[in-house]
Structure formats: C-alpha cells, structure tokens
Design an enzyme around this catalytic site. Structure first.
Site, PDB file in Angstrom:
ATOM      1  N   LYS A  54      55.366  74.739  44.353  1.00  0.00           N
ATOM      2  CA  LYS A  54      55.043  75.818  45.291  1.00  0.00           C
ATOM      3  C   LYS A  54      56.324  76.550  45.704  1.00  0.00           C
ATOM      4  CE  LYS A  54      50.972  73.333  46.807  1.00  0.00           C
ATOM      5  NZ  LYS A  54      50.349  72.389  47.746  1.00  0.00           N
ATOM      6  N   GLN A  98      51.621  69.542  53.451  1.00  0.00           N
ATOM      7  CA  GLN A  98      51.120  68.941  52.206  1.00  0.00           C
ATOM      8  C   GLN A  98      50.265  67.704  52.503  1.00  0.00           C
ATOM      9  OE1 GLN A  98      51.537  70.201  49.016  1.00  0.00           O
ATOM     10  NE2 GLN A  98      50.190  68.555  48.309  1.00  0.00           N
ATOM     11  N   ASP A 121      47.212  77.629  53.874  1.00  0.00           N
ATOM     12  CA  ASP A 121      46.162  76.900  53.150  1.00  0.00           C
ATOM     13  C   ASP A 121      44.758  77.286  53.607  1.00  0.00           C
ATOM     14  OD1 ASP A 121      46.926  75.268  51.049  1.00  0.00           O
ATOM     15  OD2 ASP A 121      47.604  73.632  52.349  1.00  0.00           O
TER      16      ASP A 121
END
Ligand code: NDP
Length: 309
Positions: A54, A98, A121
């Site tokens: 990422k 994460q 997200d």
C-alpha cells in the site's frame, strides 16, 4: 466454452492511472500531496507485506505515505493516541488501521476512532451508515473495486439477480448494498444458508466472499453467469490443487516449486467452462482493492478540502 476473464489487473492499472492524474491535478491546484497513514500493530508477516504494498503504491502514484509500526505489546491507549494524532494532523488525509489486530485490542472501537473523513478503508460506522442510506462516500475498497470491475466490463445490473455468498462487514454486506443501489435483486448467503448450491444457481451475478478454497463448484453456477471470486486462500494439498485448478493447470510447476498456491472460493477448473464471465485468482479482485484504497485516499483529501466529488 470458456468464460470471459474479468481482468482485475488491467482495470486496476486504468484506475491507478486516473488516480495519478488526479494527484497531479491536486498538486497544481492546492500545492499539496494526498497522504495516507498506515498503522500496523504487531509483526504478522502477511499484514506487513500488504502494508508495504500500500505504501509503495502511494509512492508510485506521487502520493505520500506515512507508516506507523507499533509493537504487538502496545496498549489500546497507545493505539488510540496514535490514531488521534493522525486525525489531528492536517497533512494526513487518509488513515488505515491494518487488520487483523493482535488479540486483546478492541478492533471495532479503534476503527471508530478514525475520523470518518479520513477513513480510507470506509469501515467507520458513519461511512457504513451512509452506504446503508444510499448516500455512499468513503466505501470499503474491495466492494468498490468489484463494482468498478463490473462497470468496466459493462455488466448490466438493473433487475439482475445477484447472490453474494458471505456477509462480512468488509466485503459481503457493503457489496450487497452497492448492488442493491444499482437496482440488482440481492440475496446474501452465509454459513447457515440451506441448499447454498440451489440459491447460487439463481444468480445472474454470483459473488463468493467466503474464504473456503473452491467451495463454489460447477453445480452452483447458472450457465452464463458472472462469477466474482473474492476468496484468497493458500492451499498446500496436491489433491485440492488438482480439484480446484486441474491436472493440466499452467500453475502446476509453480505449485511444485513453492509447495503452495493461492486460490479463490471458486472451483476454477469446472466453473470457468460454465460461467459467462469470471475473475481469476490471483489477478481478479485483489489488485482492485489496492487501487480503490488509493482512490479513497484522494477522495478523502477532496472531502477535507470541501470538494465531495
Ligand atoms: P469472513 O470470514 O469475515 O466472512 C466469511 C463469510 O463467509 C461469513 O459471512 C460466513 O458466514 C460465510 N461462510 C463461511 N463458510 C461458509 C459456507 N460453507 N457456506 C456459506 N457461507 C459461508 O471473511 P471476509 O469477508 O473477510 O473474506 C472472505 C474471503 O475474501 C477471504 O478468503 C479473504 O481472504 C478474501 N478477501 C479478499 C480480498 C481481496 O482483496 N481479494 C479482500 C478481503 C477479503 P457466517 O457469517 O454465517 O459465519
């Protein structure tokens, strides 16, 4: 006849090009660079690889990334403090925590601490609620990527029957809502669904987001259906490899060398001959998830500038 391949790599490359162009436009308009902060807690090797990818993709697109790595022994308060600091930092536009977090940390509560406008997200209850109300803003990346893939291949959605197998908050549920918003008729299946194969056979669009290697076999698929395989499962068993990918799979030598292969929730060997369209694993949904994270970060930047495009 073999299904048409829905090529996630190709579509994600197009999306990444668009994001890079938007980043460059933002640079000339605002003199600023969209910045994603990733927070990794602990030393899970798979999570470390995902986060690195990422950060690397941000850099390739001309964006900035900040990486916070906290030890597995960190307290919930220390994670809270990190998230609050990133929330308050005007130079950070997107924040990603994460998952999974090490056991003992309150995952849901910590996700809720990320400011909804920086929620790269799209997991914050505010963003989920907006999706539920049909006014999506920052949307979870995997479902958003699947919608982009369907659109890129001009798959018709209004009035179609879509069956989503899996009801997680990160894939199944938000995807069902996005499909509903586009006027598909939705069925969501899960581990208690009775006669899953019969329900799946009703689908014009069948999505498998389960985490069970090769669960969706040919008898689950209506001829000509669009099959989206979200599953990412690492298998090591030779018999399972043959069942899912076939004896003559071009991936055999790599499997023998590595001793493992990445497969989806769909039994590729049989379903590829029945479906009208199918996503491969790897190279289907996976690359789109990361592309959509980049798009969400730019979207978050725009939200913070008052341009909710
Ligand atoms: P979860 O484990 O959170 O959810 C799995 C879902 O599948 C649950 O709703 C569960 O039902 C359902 N399920 C489990 N077994 C069966 C069964 N035998 N029949 C029917 N339904 C079943 O998984 P995620 O949604 O997080 O992920 C699903 C898969 O997608 C995984 O392989 C994951 O690695 C992959 N993934 C891939 C991404 C990508 O970018 N390619 C991104 C995210 C996920 P119940 O609710 O009843 O327990």
């Amino acid at each position: 006849m073999s299904a048409n391949i829905l090529d996630g790599k190709l579509v994600s490359a197009t999306i990444l090009e668009e994001v890079a162009a938007e980043v460059s436009r933002i640079g000339s308009t605002f003199g600023q660079v969209p910045t994603l902060a990733t927070v990794l807690v602990g030393d899970d090797p798979a999570s470390a690889i995902y986060v690195r990818k990422k950060n690397q993709t941000c850099e390739e697109l001309g964006m900035y990334s900040i990486h916070e790595h906290l030890p597995a022994t960190v307290t919930a308060d220390e994670v809270r403090a990190t998230l609050r600091r990133l929330n308050d930092d005007p130079d950070v536009h997107g924040i990603l925590l994460q998952l999974p977090l090490p056991e003992g940390l309150p995952e849901e509560e910590l996700l809720t601490l990320i400011h909804p406008d920086k929620d790269a997200d799209g997991f914050h209850p505010v963003n989920m609620g907006r999706l539920f109300l049909g006014r999506p803003r920052l949307v979870p990346c995997t479902p958003r990527g699947i919608m982009a893939l369907l659109d890129q291949y001009a798959i018709e959605l209004p009035g179609k029957s879509a069956v989503v197998v899996g009801r997680s908050n990160i894939v199944g549920k938000p995807l069902a809502l996005l499909l509903l918003q586009r006027h598909a008729t939705i069925t969501v299946c899960h581990s208690r669904t009775v006669d899953l194969a019969a329900v799946c056979r009703q689908a014009d669009i069948l999505v498998a987001a389960v985490g069970r290697p090769g669960l969706i076999a040919a008898n689950y698929v209506r001829p000509g259906a669009v099959v989206i395989d979200v599953g990412t499962n690492r298998i090591t068993d030779e018999a399972e490899f043959r069942r899912i990918l076939g004896d003559d799979s071009p991936r055999r030598s790599s499997f023998e060398k590595k001793g493992s292969a990445l497969v989806g929730d769909v039994e590729w060997r049989t379903v590829k001959d029945i479906a009208g369209y199918i996503t491969p694993v790897p190279g289907g949904v996976g690359p789109l998830t990361i592309a959509m994270l980049m798009r969400n970060t730019v979207h978050a930047f725009n939200i913070q500038k008052g341009i909710d495009g």
